[in-house]
Design a protein around this motif. Structure first.
Motif, short mmCIF file in Angstrom:
data_model
loop_
_atom_site.label_atom_id
_atom_site.label_comp_id
_atom_site.label_asym_id
_atom_site.label_seq_id
_atom_site.Cartn_x
_atom_site.Cartn_y
_atom_site.Cartn_z
N ALA A 37 4.42 13.39 -9.38
CA ALA A 37 2.66 12.75 -9.06
C ALA A 37 2.23 13.14 -9.71
N VAL A 96 3.28 7.94 -7.79
CA VAL A 96 4.38 8.51 -7.88
C VAL A 96 5.59 8.44 -7.92
N ARG A 112 -5.25 9.66 -3.12
CA ARG A 112 -5.61 8.25 -2.79
C ARG A 112 -5.99 6.87 -2.76
N VAL A 145 4.36 10.46 2.21
CA VAL A 145 3.45 10.58 2.22
C VAL A 145 3.25 12.14 2.90
N SER A 163 -1.26 -1.56 -4.98
CA SER A 163 -0.19 -0.83 -6.25
C SER A 163 0.60 -2.16 -6.94
N SER A 221 0.75 -1.34 0.02
CA SER A 221 0.39 0.01 0.09
C SER A 221 0.83 1.15 0.02
N LEU A 222 0.51 1.94 -0.16
CA LEU A 222 0.98 3.43 0.00
C LEU A 222 1.44 3.79 0.89
N GLU A 223 1.39 3.79 2.28
CA GLU A 223 1.44 3.69 3.32
C GLU A 223 2.73 2.82 3.80
N PHE A 236 -5.36 4.86 -5.27
CA PHE A 236 -4.34 3.60 -4.42
C PHE A 236 -4.63 2.59 -3.91
N TYR A 278 -2.28 11.42 -10.86
CA TYR A 278 -3.51 10.55 -10.70
C TYR A 278 -4.87 10.76 -11.73
N GLY A 282 -0.49 2.85 -8.88
CA GLY A 282 -1.83 3.06 -8.10
C GLY A 282 -2.91 2.33 -9.05
#
Length: 262
Positions: free
Chosen positions: A104, A94, A60, A45, A66, A34-36, A63, A106, A81
């Protein structure tokens, strides 16, 4: 420093995931962190939240899942993602530079172009443009002055290119395959993609399969007839088709980057 450490951790993760080949698998095995989790214990982040401001929430939401992190030739690292169940219409990306700066973007279905953000003095525009092709095709993208540069490619023989293109057409579509440079890196991605499809369908005992598997464009070129027959057979079956569709969606960012030699 924390961003640099995060970059090194992700590079190591990319290497591990790139050689992992479980016997019983489905397309989910190539989904990355995951992104985190990918940027845990770093300021990436928080940096993205500051960079995107009120648009971070929209970024977010794309995402949910990913891909495996991609180490770019420039030394940067890219993580793409997508929204769960909508990989072809809602995506985010990103790019982390070694100095900790960020690019970044989206995209949401129905929009004319992705939304781009950067706090880098030299944004990695080519990676963002390659990523965007899966959503907007070859629609001209608007980037700030200085972001554009020529792309050089190293191509196999015309015969091998035709063989590799036939495999790409079977997995994605003839239209997409026609727009890609059939270079050696694209062949490598196709080899990995074929292996993922094989791993997925192995759980359903799909036979016959192409003999052996050796990563690289040469394998794809020399066994293209077998691979096309295999993918075509899998695509025609309701259960096996999920292996092809899922893998194709998750590998799309990689083949776009490979085509652009990034």
């Amino acid at each position: 420093m924390s961003s640099f450490i995060s970059l090194m951790r992700l590079l190591m993760l990319a290497v591990v995931l790139s050689v992992a080949c479980p016997v019983f698998a489905n397309p989910i095995v190539i989904v990355g962190p995951s992104l985190e989790d990918a940027f845990e214990d770093s300021d990436v982040v928080p940096g993205l939240k500051q960079l995107l401001g009120p648009e971070y929430a929209a970024f977010r939401r794309n995402f949910d899942e990913s891909a495996v992190p991609v180490s770019l030739k420039s030394g940067d690292l890219l993580l793409a993602g997508w929204r769960l169940g909508f990989a072809d219409s809602y995506g985010a990306v990103v790019v982390l530079h070694p100095d900790g700066s960020l690019d970044a973007a989206y995209y949401n279905a129905g929009e004319r172009a992705p939304r781009y953000f950067s706090n880098s003095a030299q944004p990695h525009h080519r990676a963002l443009r390659a990523w965007a092709r899966q959503y907007v095709g070859d629609t001209p993208q608007v980037f700030p002055d200085g972001w554009d540069s020529p792309v050089a490619v190293d191509l196999p023989s015309e015969e091998d290119q035709a063989a590799v293109r036939a495999v790409a057409a079977a997995i994605w579509s003839p239209t997409l395959a026609q727009g890609w440079n059939m270079n050696t890196e694209v062949g490598r991605v196709l080899g990995e993609t074929t292996k993922y499809v094989m791993d997925c369908s192995a759980a359903f005992s799909l036979v016959p399969k192409p003999v052996g598997w050796v990563p690289g464009w040469a394998y794809v070129a020399t066994t293209s007839v077998q691979i096309v027959a295999y993918v075509t057979g899998a695509s025609a079956h309701r259960v096996y088709r999920t292996c092809v569709i899922g893998t194709a969606s998750r590998q799309r960012p990689f083949i776009e980057l490979a085509s652009a030699e990034i």
